[in-house]
Write a protein that holds these residues in place. Structure first.
Motif, PDB file in Angstrom:
ATOM      1  N   GLN A   9      -2.349   8.149   2.769  1.00  0.00           N
ATOM      2  CA  GLN A   9      -3.108   7.890   4.112  1.00  0.00           C
ATOM      3  C   GLN A   9      -3.835   6.819   4.322  1.00  0.00           C
ATOM      4  O   GLN A   9      -4.035   6.024   3.558  1.00  0.00           O
ATOM      5  CB  GLN A   9      -4.520   9.100   3.551  1.00  0.00           C
ATOM      6  CG  GLN A   9      -5.239   9.273   4.848  1.00  0.00           C
ATOM      7  CD  GLN A   9      -4.789  10.292   5.804  1.00  0.00           C
ATOM      8  OE1 GLN A   9      -3.933  11.291   5.799  1.00  0.00           O
ATOM      9  NE2 GLN A   9      -4.926   9.884   7.057  1.00  0.00           N
ATOM     10  N   LYS A  10      -3.869   6.718   5.561  1.00  0.00           N
ATOM     11  CA  LYS A  10      -4.466   5.317   6.300  1.00  0.00           C
ATOM     12  C   LYS A  10      -5.914   5.312   6.120  1.00  0.00           C
ATOM     13  O   LYS A  10      -6.482   6.303   6.830  1.00  0.00           O
ATOM     14  CB  LYS A  10      -3.928   5.123   7.522  1.00  0.00           C
ATOM     15  CG  LYS A  10      -4.004   3.531   8.115  1.00  0.00           C
ATOM     16  CD  LYS A  10      -3.656   3.730   9.775  1.00  0.00           C
ATOM     17  CE  LYS A  10      -3.358   2.289  10.252  1.00  0.00           C
ATOM     18  NZ  LYS A  10      -2.770   2.465  11.412  1.00  0.00           N
ATOM     19  N   ASP A  11      -6.619   4.251   5.325  1.00  0.00           N
ATOM     20  CA  ASP A  11      -8.103   4.570   5.186  1.00  0.00           C
ATOM     21  C   ASP A  11      -8.906   4.333   6.532  1.00  0.00           C
ATOM     22  O   ASP A  11      -9.863   4.538   6.591  1.00  0.00           O
ATOM     23  CB  ASP A  11      -8.500   3.735   3.863  1.00  0.00           C
ATOM     24  CG  ASP A  11      -8.091   2.500   4.059  1.00  0.00           C
ATOM     25  OD1 ASP A  11      -7.798   1.825   5.336  1.00  0.00           O
ATOM     26  OD2 ASP A  11      -8.099   1.560   3.039  1.00  0.00           O
ATOM     27  N   ARG A  12      -8.148   3.567   7.687  1.00  0.00           N
ATOM     28  CA  ARG A  12      -8.696   3.223   8.662  1.00  0.00           C
ATOM     29  C   ARG A  12      -9.133   4.224   9.642  1.00  0.00           C
ATOM     30  O   ARG A  12     -10.182   4.409  10.402  1.00  0.00           O
ATOM     31  CB  ARG A  12      -7.902   2.103   9.422  1.00  0.00           C
ATOM     32  CG  ARG A  12      -8.516   1.388  10.376  1.00  0.00           C
ATOM     33  CD  ARG A  12      -7.337   0.431  10.970  1.00  0.00           C
ATOM     34  NE  ARG A  12      -8.100  -0.376  12.075  1.00  0.00           N
ATOM     35  CZ  ARG A  12      -7.862  -0.141  13.364  1.00  0.00           C
ATOM     36  NH1 ARG A  12      -7.229   0.961  13.724  1.00  0.00           N
ATOM     37  NH2 ARG A  12      -8.762  -0.649  14.207  1.00  0.00           N
TER      38      ARG A  12
ATOM     39  N   TYR B 110      -4.423  -3.914  11.525  1.00  0.00           N
ATOM     40  CA  TYR B 110      -4.992  -3.167  10.132  1.00  0.00           C
ATOM     41  C   TYR B 110      -4.448  -4.278   9.262  1.00  0.00           C
ATOM     42  O   TYR B 110      -3.339  -4.548   9.249  1.00  0.00           O
ATOM     43  CB  TYR B 110      -3.948  -1.895  10.034  1.00  0.00           C
ATOM     44  CG  TYR B 110      -4.275  -1.055   8.908  1.00  0.00           C
ATOM     45  CD1 TYR B 110      -5.679  -0.818   8.170  1.00  0.00           C
ATOM     46  CD2 TYR B 110      -3.361  -0.425   8.208  1.00  0.00           C
ATOM     47  CE1 TYR B 110      -6.057  -0.222   7.409  1.00  0.00           C
ATOM     48  CE2 TYR B 110      -3.772   0.325   7.030  1.00  0.00           C
ATOM     49  CZ  TYR B 110      -4.779   0.234   6.517  1.00  0.00           C
ATOM     50  OH  TYR B 110      -5.018   1.066   5.552  1.00  0.00           O
TER      51      TYR B 110
ATOM     52  N   TYR C 138       0.415   3.622   1.923  1.00  0.00           N
ATOM     53  CA  TYR C 138       0.503   3.949   3.261  1.00  0.00           C
ATOM     54  C   TYR C 138       1.770   3.311   3.869  1.00  0.00           C
ATOM     55  O   TYR C 138       2.680   3.888   4.515  1.00  0.00           O
ATOM     56  CB  TYR C 138      -0.766   3.431   4.157  1.00  0.00           C
ATOM     57  CG  TYR C 138      -0.493   3.456   5.525  1.00  0.00           C
ATOM     58  CD1 TYR C 138      -0.478   4.670   6.356  1.00  0.00           C
ATOM     59  CD2 TYR C 138      -0.504   2.195   6.236  1.00  0.00           C
ATOM     60  CE1 TYR C 138      -0.328   4.675   7.655  1.00  0.00           C
ATOM     61  CE2 TYR C 138      -0.236   2.153   7.806  1.00  0.00           C
ATOM     62  CZ  TYR C 138       0.164   3.242   8.257  1.00  0.00           C
ATOM     63  OH  TYR C 138      -0.017   3.582   9.760  1.00  0.00           O
TER      64      TYR C 138
ATOM     65  N   SER D 230       0.877  -1.196   0.089  1.00  0.00           N
ATOM     66  CA  SER D 230      -0.073  -0.127   0.109  1.00  0.00           C
ATOM     67  C   SER D 230       0.808   1.292  -0.028  1.00  0.00           C
ATOM     68  O   SER D 230       1.885   1.193   0.718  1.00  0.00           O
ATOM     69  CB  SER D 230      -0.736  -0.024   1.407  1.00  0.00           C
ATOM     70  OG  SER D 230      -0.003   0.353   2.419  1.00  0.00           O
TER      71      SER D 230
ATOM     72  N   PRO E  87      -6.577  15.037   3.481  1.00  0.00           N
ATOM     73  CA  PRO E  87      -5.838  13.732   3.373  1.00  0.00           C
ATOM     74  C   PRO E  87      -4.416  14.017   2.846  1.00  0.00           C
ATOM     75  O   PRO E  87      -4.138  15.099   2.410  1.00  0.00           O
ATOM     76  CB  PRO E  87      -6.678  12.943   2.331  1.00  0.00           C
ATOM     77  CG  PRO E  87      -7.462  14.079   1.623  1.00  0.00           C
ATOM     78  CD  PRO E  87      -7.559  15.152   2.498  1.00  0.00           C
TER      79      PRO E  87
ATOM     80  N   THR F 113     -10.278   8.234  10.609  1.00  0.00           N
ATOM     81  CA  THR F 113     -11.195   9.302  10.117  1.00  0.00           C
ATOM     82  C   THR F 113     -10.350  10.747  10.018  1.00  0.00           C
ATOM     83  O   THR F 113      -9.193  11.036  10.680  1.00  0.00           O
ATOM     84  CB  THR F 113     -12.361   9.887  11.047  1.00  0.00           C
ATOM     85  OG1 THR F 113     -13.197  10.641  10.291  1.00  0.00           O
ATOM     86  CG2 THR F 113     -11.829  10.302  12.449  1.00  0.00           C
TER      87      THR F 113
END
Ligand SMILES: C[S@@+](CC[C@H](N)C(=O)[O-])C[C@H]1O[C@@H](n2cnc3c(N)ncnc32)[C@H](O)[C@@H]1O
Length: 367
Positions: free
Chosen positions: A218-221, A111, A44, A42, A214, A223
């Motif tokens: 960026q970590k999608d986990r 994650y 990330y 990823s 963002p 907010t």
């Protein structure tokens, strides 16, 4: 420059230090030849790995420091040691453990993306862990049980300040103590260092009160919404769902009072308010806050006293000890590093206010 912190406190065992030094040099060579862009991982973790490679010396000094203390505290040869790398992220601590020659290395992260990426990186450089367990502490305990494995040591860096329920974490980690279990858990959220505390409290206020843009990788986990406004929204939605008649202003107060809560703890507070008219007590800390959806703390500041209390409650004996500053190629900075690290080494636990990170160093005798 050495693979260990200059003037840092090393375990008083030359064989342990040599083993870790040899493994670290081996990993360093492999990492210097690693093409991060060519890895199928990823964005990330590419960003994370690039950052680690950019400051490779410091990153190796940190990991070799933690793993040398793991080896010393377990008192076992590396080849006979079963190690858990908790919240391993891109997996560099597991890579080093493998390069040093730990007998069994179990990587974990909550994650899923990081679990898959860490395996890919391990395979790419020929230092794959024995298992990649995705999940929380209870999943790790279950994985050890189902594999018939007994853990000797848990190592982590920059994880415990993100774990939502830290009391549950220590309770469940203690379940791994089938025999003597060593904990070496480092964290940069060093509450005892006044500058770090000030900077992190400022950071808490930003994530609590502001929406963020963002960044690349960026970590999608997590907010990007202001935690306060997201909690207020979740509270409003749940209040509506259960037919609560609470006024908008009382729901605003509830949003403020639930700082540091996530998921069902927030919805339970809404239900409790409806049933009893009572609000939860004000948060204990003035700025600590977490992602209201997944409970990921924004650098949870915890005092050494609090951590010591948690260790004692679960049958661990140990201390919260200071970490050290990484070497610098800038001569003026390096002089400061040498001075600070010498002072930290001399002061022991009293050196925490000077340190860039702390380490929970503890042992459970086993059941
Ligand atoms: C700041 S990163 C550190 C990663 C890695 N240890 C390192 O030093 O590069 C924090 C890591 O902890 C993981 N994490 C947070 N809460 C966790 C939990 N309850 N169980 C397992 N991993 C968790 C995150 O997914 C993330 O990979």
């Amino acid at each position: 420059m050495d693979v260990f912190y200059e003037m840092g406190k090393l375990p008083p065992d030359a064989a342990v230090v040599d083993t870790v030094r040899t493994g670290t040099r081996r990993l360093e060579e492999k990492l210097r030849g690693l093409d991060v862009d060519a890895l199928a991982i990823s964005d990330y973790n590419k960003r994370y790995l690039r950052e680690k490679l950019r400051s490779l010396r410091g990153s190796l000094q940190l990991n070799s420091h933690l793993l040398s203390w793991v080896l010393y505290q377990t008192g076992k040869p590396a080849a006979q040691t079963v190690l858990l790398d908790y919240g391993g992220g891109s997996g560099t601590l597991s890579l080093l453990a493998r390069a040093i020659g730990f007998g069994t290395v179990v990587y974990n992260d909550i994650y899923e993306v990081s679990g898959a990426d860490a395996r890919t990186v391990g395979q790419a450089i020929g230092l794959e862990a024995d298992a990649y367990v995705v999940g929380d502490t209870n999943d790790v305990v279950a994985a050890f049980k189902s594999r018939g494995l007994t853990c000797d040591a848990v190592v982590s860096y920059d994880v415990i300040e993100h774990v939502y329920d830290i009391e549950k974490f220590f309770r469940e980690i203690a379940q791994l103590a089938q025999r003597r279990l060593t904990l070496v858990l480092g964290s940069g959220a060093n509450d005892a260092n006044p500058k770090i505390r000030r900077d992190l409290e400022r950071q808490h206020l930003v994530v609590e009160l502001k929406d963020r843009e963002p960044v690349e990788g960026q970590k999608d986990r997590d907010t990007l919404r202001s935690y306060l406004s997201l909690r207020r929204e979740l509270i409003g939605e749940h209040a509506k769902k259960i037919g609560s008649t609470g006024s908008a202003s009382i729901l605003d107060v509830l949003a403020a009072r639930t700082r540091g809560m996530a998921g069902e703890d927030i919805t339970r507070a809404v239900e409790h308010l409806k049933a009893t008219g009572e609000l939860p007590a004000a948060p204990r800390h003035r700025t600590n806050t977490c992602d209201p959806r997944n409970g990921n703390w924004a650098e949870h500041l915890m005092t050494a006293d609090y951590l010591r209390g948690l260790l004692g409650r679960e049958g661990f004996e140990g201390e919260i000890v200071p970490g050290f500053w990484p070497s610098s190629t800038n001569p003026a900075k390096e002089a400061a590093v040498l001075g600070l690290n010498s002072a930290i080494s001399l002061l022991g636990p009293r050196g925490l206010p000077l340190a860039p990170f702390y380490v929970v160093m503890a042992t459970h005798p086993g059941r």
